[in-house]
Design a protein around this motif. Sequence first.
Motif, PDB file in Angstrom:
ATOM      1  N   ALA A 180      18.623  -9.940  87.511  1.00  0.00           N
ATOM      2  CA  ALA A 180      19.896  -9.766  85.865  1.00  0.00           C
ATOM      3  C   ALA A 180      19.814  -9.397  84.963  1.00  0.00           C
ATOM      4  O   ALA A 180      20.516  -9.230  84.421  1.00  0.00           O
ATOM      5  N   GLU A 181      18.636  -9.728  84.209  1.00  0.00           N
ATOM      6  CA  GLU A 181      18.187  -9.721  83.361  1.00  0.00           C
ATOM      7  C   GLU A 181      17.454  -8.134  83.146  1.00  0.00           C
ATOM      8  O   GLU A 181      17.888  -7.362  81.892  1.00  0.00           O
ATOM      9  N   LEU A 182      17.264  -7.173  84.465  1.00  0.00           N
ATOM     10  CA  LEU A 182      16.881  -5.822  84.333  1.00  0.00           C
ATOM     11  C   LEU A 182      17.762  -5.333  83.780  1.00  0.00           C
ATOM     12  O   LEU A 182      18.471  -4.290  83.093  1.00  0.00           O
ATOM     13  N   ARG A 183      19.535  -5.918  84.701  1.00  0.00           N
ATOM     14  CA  ARG A 183      20.731  -4.844  84.652  1.00  0.00           C
ATOM     15  C   ARG A 183      20.749  -5.027  82.753  1.00  0.00           C
ATOM     16  O   ARG A 183      21.483  -4.037  82.423  1.00  0.00           O
ATOM     17  N   ALA A 184      20.545  -5.954  82.700  1.00  0.00           N
ATOM     18  CA  ALA A 184      21.333  -6.322  81.304  1.00  0.00           C
ATOM     19  C   ALA A 184      20.431  -6.057  80.552  1.00  0.00           C
ATOM     20  O   ALA A 184      20.857  -5.881  79.948  1.00  0.00           O
ATOM     21  N   ALA A 185      18.990  -5.129  80.325  1.00  0.00           N
ATOM     22  CA  ALA A 185      18.297  -4.632  79.520  1.00  0.00           C
ATOM     23  C   ALA A 185      18.255  -3.523  79.556  1.00  0.00           C
ATOM     24  O   ALA A 185      18.714  -2.777  77.991  1.00  0.00           O
ATOM     25  N   GLY A 186      19.289  -3.031  80.451  1.00  0.00           N
ATOM     26  CA  GLY A 186      20.195  -1.336  80.675  1.00  0.00           C
ATOM     27  C   GLY A 186      21.064  -1.744  79.624  1.00  0.00           C
ATOM     28  O   GLY A 186      21.375  -0.672  78.695  1.00  0.00           O
ATOM     29  N   ASP A 187      21.975  -2.355  79.416  1.00  0.00           N
ATOM     30  CA  ASP A 187      23.187  -2.158  79.003  1.00  0.00           C
ATOM     31  C   ASP A 187      22.236  -2.852  77.620  1.00  0.00           C
ATOM     32  O   ASP A 187      23.278  -1.727  76.495  1.00  0.00           O
ATOM     33  N   ALA A 188      21.615  -2.976  77.064  1.00  0.00           N
ATOM     34  CA  ALA A 188      20.621  -3.684  75.609  1.00  0.00           C
ATOM     35  C   ALA A 188      20.637  -2.295  74.904  1.00  0.00           C
ATOM     36  O   ALA A 188      20.771  -2.127  74.352  1.00  0.00           O
ATOM     37  N   ALA A 189      20.151  -2.043  76.169  1.00  0.00           N
ATOM     38  CA  ALA A 189      19.410  -0.299  75.274  1.00  0.00           C
ATOM     39  C   ALA A 189      20.633   0.479  74.909  1.00  0.00           C
ATOM     40  O   ALA A 189      20.217   1.347  74.505  1.00  0.00           O
ATOM     41  N   LEU A 190      21.568   0.849  75.788  1.00  0.00           N
ATOM     42  CA  LEU A 190      21.809   1.600  75.957  1.00  0.00           C
ATOM     43  C   LEU A 190      22.794   1.309  74.307  1.00  0.00           C
ATOM     44  O   LEU A 190      23.226   2.431  73.309  1.00  0.00           O
ATOM     45  N   ALA A 191      23.324   0.313  74.025  1.00  0.00           N
ATOM     46  CA  ALA A 191      24.197  -0.490  72.599  1.00  0.00           C
ATOM     47  C   ALA A 191      22.971   0.087  71.026  1.00  0.00           C
ATOM     48  O   ALA A 191      24.129  -0.071  70.581  1.00  0.00           O
ATOM     49  N   GLN A 192      21.957  -0.204  71.868  1.00  0.00           N
ATOM     50  CA  GLN A 192      20.077  -0.325  70.694  1.00  0.00           C
ATOM     51  C   GLN A 192      20.357   2.023  70.448  1.00  0.00           C
ATOM     52  O   GLN A 192      19.928   2.418  69.610  1.00  0.00           O
ATOM     53  N   GLY A 193      21.182   2.366  71.522  1.00  0.00           N
ATOM     54  CA  GLY A 193      21.475   3.936  71.053  1.00  0.00           C
ATOM     55  C   GLY A 193      20.247   4.683  71.678  1.00  0.00           C
ATOM     56  O   GLY A 193      18.877   5.849  71.587  1.00  0.00           O
ATOM     57  N   VAL A 194      19.385   3.933  73.246  1.00  0.00           N
ATOM     58  CA  VAL A 194      18.613   4.272  74.083  1.00  0.00           C
ATOM     59  C   VAL A 194      18.933   5.514  74.856  1.00  0.00           C
ATOM     60  O   VAL A 194      20.122   4.965  75.303  1.00  0.00           O
ATOM     61  N   PHE A 195      18.510   6.611  74.861  1.00  0.00           N
ATOM     62  CA  PHE A 195      18.494   7.562  75.743  1.00  0.00           C
ATOM     63  C   PHE A 195      17.103   7.861  77.068  1.00  0.00           C
ATOM     64  O   PHE A 195      17.719   8.282  77.724  1.00  0.00           O
ATOM     65  N   GLY A 196      15.809   7.766  76.573  1.00  0.00           N
ATOM     66  CA  GLY A 196      15.001   7.816  76.824  1.00  0.00           C
ATOM     67  C   GLY A 196      14.124   7.301  76.192  1.00  0.00           C
ATOM     68  O   GLY A 196      14.165   6.111  75.428  1.00  0.00           O
ATOM     69  N   VAL A 197      12.894   6.656  77.039  1.00  0.00           N
ATOM     70  CA  VAL A 197      11.443   6.546  77.143  1.00  0.00           C
ATOM     71  C   VAL A 197      10.568   7.190  76.469  1.00  0.00           C
ATOM     72  O   VAL A 197      10.110   8.574  76.862  1.00  0.00           O
ATOM     73  N   PRO A 198       9.367   6.695  75.559  1.00  0.00           N
ATOM     74  CA  PRO A 198       9.584   5.287  74.854  1.00  0.00           C
ATOM     75  C   PRO A 198      10.408   5.249  73.653  1.00  0.00           C
ATOM     76  O   PRO A 198      10.797   7.060  73.600  1.00  0.00           O
ATOM     77  N   THR A 199      10.718   4.892  73.794  1.00  0.00           N
ATOM     78  CA  THR A 199      12.146   4.362  72.334  1.00  0.00           C
ATOM     79  C   THR A 199      11.631   3.677  71.193  1.00  0.00           C
ATOM     80  O   THR A 199      11.724   2.130  72.176  1.00  0.00           O
ATOM     81  N   VAL A 200      11.303   3.485  70.388  1.00  0.00           N
ATOM     82  CA  VAL A 200      11.304   1.991  69.116  1.00  0.00           C
ATOM     83  C   VAL A 200      12.308   1.724  68.411  1.00  0.00           C
ATOM     84  O   VAL A 200      12.962   2.733  67.784  1.00  0.00           O
ATOM     85  N   VAL A 201      12.743   0.500  68.332  1.00  0.00           N
ATOM     86  CA  VAL A 201      14.205   0.502  67.393  1.00  0.00           C
ATOM     87  C   VAL A 201      14.412  -0.246  66.108  1.00  0.00           C
ATOM     88  O   VAL A 201      12.972  -0.925  66.291  1.00  0.00           O
ATOM     89  N   LEU A 202      13.978   0.312  64.908  1.00  0.00           N
ATOM     90  CA  LEU A 202      13.241  -0.515  64.034  1.00  0.00           C
ATOM     91  C   LEU A 202      14.892  -0.281  62.992  1.00  0.00           C
ATOM     92  O   LEU A 202      15.976   0.667  62.786  1.00  0.00           O
ATOM     93  N   GLU A 203      15.464  -1.027  62.664  1.00  0.00           N
ATOM     94  CA  GLU A 203      16.707  -2.076  61.752  1.00  0.00           C
ATOM     95  C   GLU A 203      17.767  -0.618  61.998  1.00  0.00           C
ATOM     96  O   GLU A 203      17.842  -0.047  61.279  1.00  0.00           O
ATOM     97  N   GLY A 204      17.820  -0.694  63.442  1.00  0.00           N
ATOM     98  CA  GLY A 204      19.280  -0.276  63.962  1.00  0.00           C
ATOM     99  C   GLY A 204      18.487   0.997  64.284  1.00  0.00           C
ATOM    100  O   GLY A 204      19.711   2.109  64.385  1.00  0.00           O
ATOM    101  N   ARG A 205      17.586   2.242  63.596  1.00  0.00           N
ATOM    102  CA  ARG A 205      17.701   3.710  64.029  1.00  0.00           C
ATOM    103  C   ARG A 205      16.488   3.313  65.534  1.00  0.00           C
ATOM    104  O   ARG A 205      15.180   2.532  65.390  1.00  0.00           O
ATOM    105  N   ALA A 206      16.470   4.505  66.052  1.00  0.00           N
ATOM    106  CA  ALA A 206      16.217   4.019  67.412  1.00  0.00           C
ATOM    107  C   ALA A 206      14.709   5.553  67.008  1.00  0.00           C
ATOM    108  O   ALA A 206      15.773   6.964  67.065  1.00  0.00           O
TER     109      ALA A 206
END
Length: 213
Positions: free
Chosen positions: A149-175
């Motif tokens: 369940a945590e892994l599924r939730a991680a996918g939702d959290a990534a999308l919410a932070q603007g992540v569309f690929g890897v690697p992505t580093v999010v800093l202060e709302g910027r991806a």
Amino acid sequence: MKHLSFWFAPISPYAYLAFERLPQVLEGLSYSVDYRPVLFAGLLRQFDHKGPAEIEPKRAWTYRDVAWRAHQQGTPLDLPAAHPFNPLPLLRLALACARPGGTPNRRVVEALFHHVWRGGLDAACPDRLAALRTALAPERDPDGPEVKAELRAAGDAALAQGVFGVPTVVLEGRAFWGDDALPMLRAAMRGDPWFAGPAWDQAAQPRPAVSRA
């Protein structure tokens, strides 16, 4: 101190290269990192996009590109015996090594990446996965419902932070996407004035364009 979220998938050679290079790029800066595993295939499905290995000319170029980048940065990299492979056991193992709701530490993530990208072996080999699991000694069951369940939730959290690929580093709302974005990330962390003005948002504004049916 700046806080970073490093979104990664062990199946991605670019995520591996960025992981290895991150301490060097950010040397001298004050920061902390949450290493956040995410299912890359889930991101691809969300944006109706194929992975690099699913497009033959792109697959060939990707493997050449990462081999060259690894050579340039002095990072050992051996293509695994089979790629792509099912990364779910590795992603779940990463989360199982953390407390509920937490993230794995750098030692765990390093072990996952080395399992895949060093030695040229089969990353999905059951015996190798079992040995890795024994070595990491996760606090929780990687195959349990809580971790899944945590892994599924991680996918939702990534999308919410603007992540569309890897690697992505999010800093202060910027991806910041891709290992080649690390110098840009460093500039942002050092307070480059470009990030204080409107340039970041203006550059991303949509322009009228032809739409593909």
